[in-house]
Design an enzyme around this catalytic site. Structure first.
Site, PDB file in Angstrom:
ATOM      1  N   HIS A   1      15.149  59.514 -27.649  1.00 27.07           N
ATOM      2  CA  HIS A   1      15.696  58.385 -28.394  1.00 27.07           C
ATOM      3  C   HIS A   1      16.637  58.907 -29.454  1.00 27.07           C
ATOM      4  CE1 HIS A   1      15.941  54.690 -30.702  1.00 27.07           C
ATOM      5  NE2 HIS A   1      15.534  54.091 -29.598  1.00 27.07           N
TER       6      HIS A   1
ATOM      7  N   ASP B   1      10.898  52.096 -23.071  1.00 29.22           N
ATOM      8  CA  ASP B   1      11.123  51.750 -21.670  1.00 29.22           C
ATOM      9  C   ASP B   1      10.205  52.488 -20.709  1.00 29.22           C
ATOM     10  OD1 ASP B   1      13.158  49.890 -22.037  1.00 29.22           O
ATOM     11  OD2 ASP B   1      14.658  51.464 -22.308  1.00 29.22           O
TER      12      ASP B   1
HETATM   13  N1  CMC Z   1      15.786  64.173 -20.253  1.00 33.03           N
HETATM   14  C1  CMC Z   1      16.185  65.457 -20.390  1.00 33.03           C
HETATM   15  N2  CMC Z   1      16.859  65.922 -21.460  1.00 33.03           N
HETATM   16  C2  CMC Z   1      17.151  65.048 -22.425  1.00 33.03           C
HETATM   17  C3  CMC Z   1      16.762  63.693 -22.370  1.00 33.03           C
HETATM   18  C4  CMC Z   1      16.052  63.271 -21.234  1.00 33.03           C
HETATM   19  N3  CMC Z   1      15.659  61.986 -21.106  1.00 33.03           N
HETATM   20  N4  CMC Z   1      17.184  63.040 -23.487  1.00 33.03           N
HETATM   21  C5  CMC Z   1      17.818  63.970 -24.226  1.00 33.03           C
HETATM   22  N5  CMC Z   1      17.800  65.182 -23.593  1.00 33.03           N
HETATM   23  C6  CMC Z   1      18.335  66.441 -24.115  1.00 33.03           C
HETATM   24  C7  CMC Z   1      19.842  66.509 -23.995  1.00 33.03           C
HETATM   25  O1  CMC Z   1      20.244  67.088 -22.763  1.00 33.03           O
HETATM   26  C8  CMC Z   1      20.196  67.368 -25.177  1.00 33.03           C
HETATM   27  O2  CMC Z   1      19.890  68.690 -24.864  1.00 33.03           O
HETATM   28  P1  CMC Z   1      20.806  69.897 -25.482  1.00 33.03           P
HETATM   29  O3  CMC Z   1      20.636  69.801 -26.978  1.00 33.03           O
HETATM   30  O4  CMC Z   1      20.234  71.142 -24.882  1.00 33.03           O
HETATM   31  O5  CMC Z   1      22.223  69.622 -25.025  1.00 33.03           O
HETATM   32  C9  CMC Z   1      19.191  66.930 -26.260  1.00 33.03           C
HETATM   33  O6  CMC Z   1      18.045  66.472 -25.503  1.00 33.03           O
HETATM   34  C10 CMC Z   1      19.686  65.816 -27.154  1.00 33.03           C
HETATM   35  O7  CMC Z   1      20.095  64.738 -26.337  1.00 33.03           O
HETATM   36  P2  CMC Z   1      21.303  63.765 -26.669  1.00 33.03           P
HETATM   37  O8  CMC Z   1      21.793  63.164 -25.400  1.00 33.03           O
HETATM   38  O9  CMC Z   1      22.291  64.484 -27.538  1.00 33.03           O
HETATM   39  O10 CMC Z   1      20.573  62.682 -27.566  1.00 33.03           O
HETATM   40  P3  CMC Z   1      21.127  61.267 -27.891  1.00 33.03           P
HETATM   41  O11 CMC Z   1      20.514  60.859 -29.153  1.00 33.03           O
HETATM   42  O12 CMC Z   1      22.608  61.224 -27.778  1.00 33.03           O
HETATM   43  O13 CMC Z   1      20.556  60.371 -26.664  1.00 33.03           O
HETATM   44  C11 CMC Z   1      19.198  58.983 -25.330  1.00 33.03           C
HETATM   45  C12 CMC Z   1      19.463  59.551 -26.737  1.00 33.03           C
HETATM   46  C13 CMC Z   1      18.151  57.888 -25.415  1.00 33.03           C
HETATM   47  C14 CMC Z   1      20.497  58.363 -24.766  1.00 33.03           C
HETATM   48  C15 CMC Z   1      18.738  60.145 -24.410  1.00 33.03           C
HETATM   49  O14 CMC Z   1      17.540  60.687 -24.910  1.00 33.03           O
HETATM   50  C16 CMC Z   1      18.553  59.706 -22.951  1.00 33.03           C
HETATM   51  O15 CMC Z   1      19.505  59.734 -22.172  1.00 33.03           O
HETATM   52  N6  CMC Z   1      17.292  59.303 -22.552  1.00 33.03           N
HETATM   53  C17 CMC Z   1      17.057  58.784 -21.224  1.00 33.03           C
HETATM   54  C18 CMC Z   1      17.466  57.312 -21.138  1.00 33.03           C
HETATM   55  C19 CMC Z   1      16.488  56.403 -21.862  1.00 33.03           C
HETATM   56  O16 CMC Z   1      15.285  56.494 -21.684  1.00 33.03           O
HETATM   57  N7  CMC Z   1      17.049  55.446 -22.624  1.00 33.03           N
HETATM   58  C20 CMC Z   1      16.260  54.433 -23.333  1.00 33.03           C
HETATM   59  C21 CMC Z   1      16.328  54.574 -24.831  1.00 33.03           C
HETATM   60  S1  CMC Z   1      15.072  53.597 -25.664  1.00 33.03           S
HETATM   61  C22 CMC Z   1      15.493  51.949 -25.314  1.00 33.03           C
HETATM   62  C23 CMC Z   1      16.735  51.546 -25.983  1.00 33.03           C
HETATM   63  O17 CMC Z   1      16.693  51.311 -27.201  1.00 33.03           O
HETATM   64  O18 CMC Z   1      17.755  51.432 -25.327  1.00 33.03           O
END
Ligand code: CMC
Length: 427
Positions: free
Chosen positions: A306, A363
């Site tokens: 998140h 989710d």
């Molecule tokens: N699986 C594997 N690696 C992950 C995941 C995941 N679900 N989420 C983040 N990472 C890794 C990412 O690759 C990165 O690694 P590194 O630092 O080595 O490059 C690190 O964790 C930070 O990730 P980020 O993408 O920079 O984090 P963010 O804050 O931009 O993204 C997120 C947050 C929710 C988009 C992301 O965690 C994600 O894609 N999760 C899966 C989709 C999901 O479940 N979304 C629902 C969110 S909750 C409901 C809502 O409010 O929408």
């Protein structure tokens, strides 16, 4: 003494006021930065940028705290109904019994949707995704309600809130009915909001439809848990559209589109599809954990991570327990719940996920409950949208009431510098 942040640029020191929120979170007010220095800030994804001062929802991602108007999500999920929470979010206080009864009655008074909307629904192919149809239908509501809401007129605002909560619910159920090829049902003004949704979704003319109170309660709780989440992607979208003084329906329609994406609300559908895939592949959870960690593999563990929660998502904790309770009460045994629990355990003990503070989010378990309630997978994000609606409305209203300026970020241009035009014959 007021706290000041100092910034040194090209040998000159500039001062900016520090704003402290009611829960002590700090922000540097840079609204005069460009005017004073000529510089802008660069913050892709707005990871460090506060777009507003809001009195609606508080979220502490480090401590896993979420509250609406000061009330903890735990207490609201346990004790309040979705419409009570909607009232709280939009109007700032929990309703009295009289206010709530009136609110429910006023919502019912708008429950007839213009019949011509059915022609619009008929224009979609059966294969269209429910979120795409819902976004279009919400936008189409503007055509039937063209007069903009006067934000300074309390009665108009109240009526717009009731109308939106009412019509959006009916349309959400119609999206499903269209896909199933069933006749579109009407709201029954003698029944409650959530019960109505279930009836409109599932009642067929040839059989009596009995509503299971366990299902109504579980759904009500899920909607409460989704009701608001401060400046998330869809809410920010609703606000940025509304900041141009576009209407409420047009703004919400854009919010539905933003929510649709798998990184946001669409994750609830993606989680179930992922769990199904793991099951079909033989249930080897470790294999999928490895895929999620592999930077050359685009696969991510859906329902994990998140932007704001870096400890745990309090909604996930409540939903996990609710999933157990609902499945038990309904006597449903879902093998993908076992896979989900195993996946969670493995991920929570894995260095990659620990180091990045990746925990199950709202989710991760919600889809398992929706499935148990008989809601088709492609409708899961629509469920999220129904829940998030009061959040969108309240944040939109707050933005307009605060007279916030049009949302218009700047950029750092990195393209070509000035070039002479070359005629097509010479390229
Ligand atoms: N699986 C594997 N690696 C992950 C995941 C995941 N679900 N989420 C983040 N990472 C890794 C990412 O690759 C990165 O690694 P590194 O630092 O080595 O490059 C690190 O964790 C930070 O990730 P980020 O993408 O920079 O984090 P963010 O804050 O931009 O993204 C997120 C947050 C929710 C988009 C992301 O965690 C994600 O894609 N999760 C899966 C989709 C999901 O479940 N979304 C629902 C969110 S909750 C409901 C809502 O409010 O929408």
């Amino acid at each position: 003494m007021a706290e000041i942040a100092k910034l040194e640029l090209e040998g000159k020191v500039y001062e900016f006021p520090v704003i402290t929120g009611s829960e002590n979170e700090k922000a540097i007010d840079i609204s005069n930065l460009r005017g004073e220095t000529g510089y802008i800030t660069l913050d892709p994804g707005f990871k460090n940028t506060g777009s507003t001062q809001s009195a609606i929802t508080f979220l502490d991602g480090e401590k896993g705290i979420l509250s609406y108007r000061g009330y903890s999500i735990e207490s609201l999920a346990e004790k309040a109904s979705f419409l009570e929470v909607s009232y709280l979010l939009v109007f700032g206080e929990l309703p009295t019994k009289t206010q709530l009864t009136k609110f429910e009655k006023d919502i019912r008074s708008y429950s007839l949707v213009n019949e011509e909307m059915k022609d619009i629904i008929d224009g979609f192919p059966k294969t269209a995704h429910p979120m795409g149809i819902l976004s279009s239908l919400t936008s189409a509501l503007t055509a039937f309600n063209p007069k903009p809401v006067d934000i300074n007129n309390e009665t108009q605002v109240y009526n717009a809130v009731c109308k939106t909560l009412s019509k959006f619910l009916v349309l959400a159920s119609w999206v499903h009915r269209k896909r199933e090829g069933f006749p579109l049902n009407y709201y029954d003004n003698s029944k409650g909001y959530v019960e109505n949704f279930l009836r409109m979704m599932f009642a067929i003319p040839t059989e009596e439809y009995k509503v299971n109170p366990v299902v109504v309660d579980a759904l009500d709780k899920l909607l409460v848990l989704h009701a608001d989440h401060e400046q998330n992607c869809s809410t920010s979208t609703v606000k940025i559209v509304g900041s141009s003084h576009a209407g409420l329906f047009a703004s919400i329609s854009a919010g539905v589109s933003a929510l649709w994406g798998p990184l946001h609300g669409g994750a609830n559908q993606a989680v179930i599809e992922m769990l199904e895939e793991i099951k079909a592949d033989g249930g080897d959870v470790d294999k999928f954990i490895l895929k999620a960690k592999d930077k050359d593999d685009p696969f991510r563990l859906m329902g994990f991570g998140h932007r704001v929660y870096k400890n745990f998502d309090p909604r996930a904790t409540i939903i996990k327990k609710a999933a157990d309770d609902v499945l038990k009460e309904l006597g449903v045994k879902d093998p993908i719940l076992d896979i989900a629990k195993k996946l969670e355990q493995v991920a929570l003990n894995d260095e990659y996920f620990k180091a990045r503070n990746l925990y199950p989010n709202v989710d991760f378990y919600s889809g398992i409950i929706y499935r148990a309630l008989g809601i088709p997978t492609e409708m899961f994000t629509v469920m999220f949208a129904i829940g998030r609606l009061p959040g969108w409305i309240s944040q939109w209203l707050e933005m307009r009431a605060n007279k916030e300026p049009i949302g218009r970020p700047r950029q750092v241009y990195v393209g070509s510098t000035k070039r002479e035009f070359v005629d097509i014959s010479k390229r």
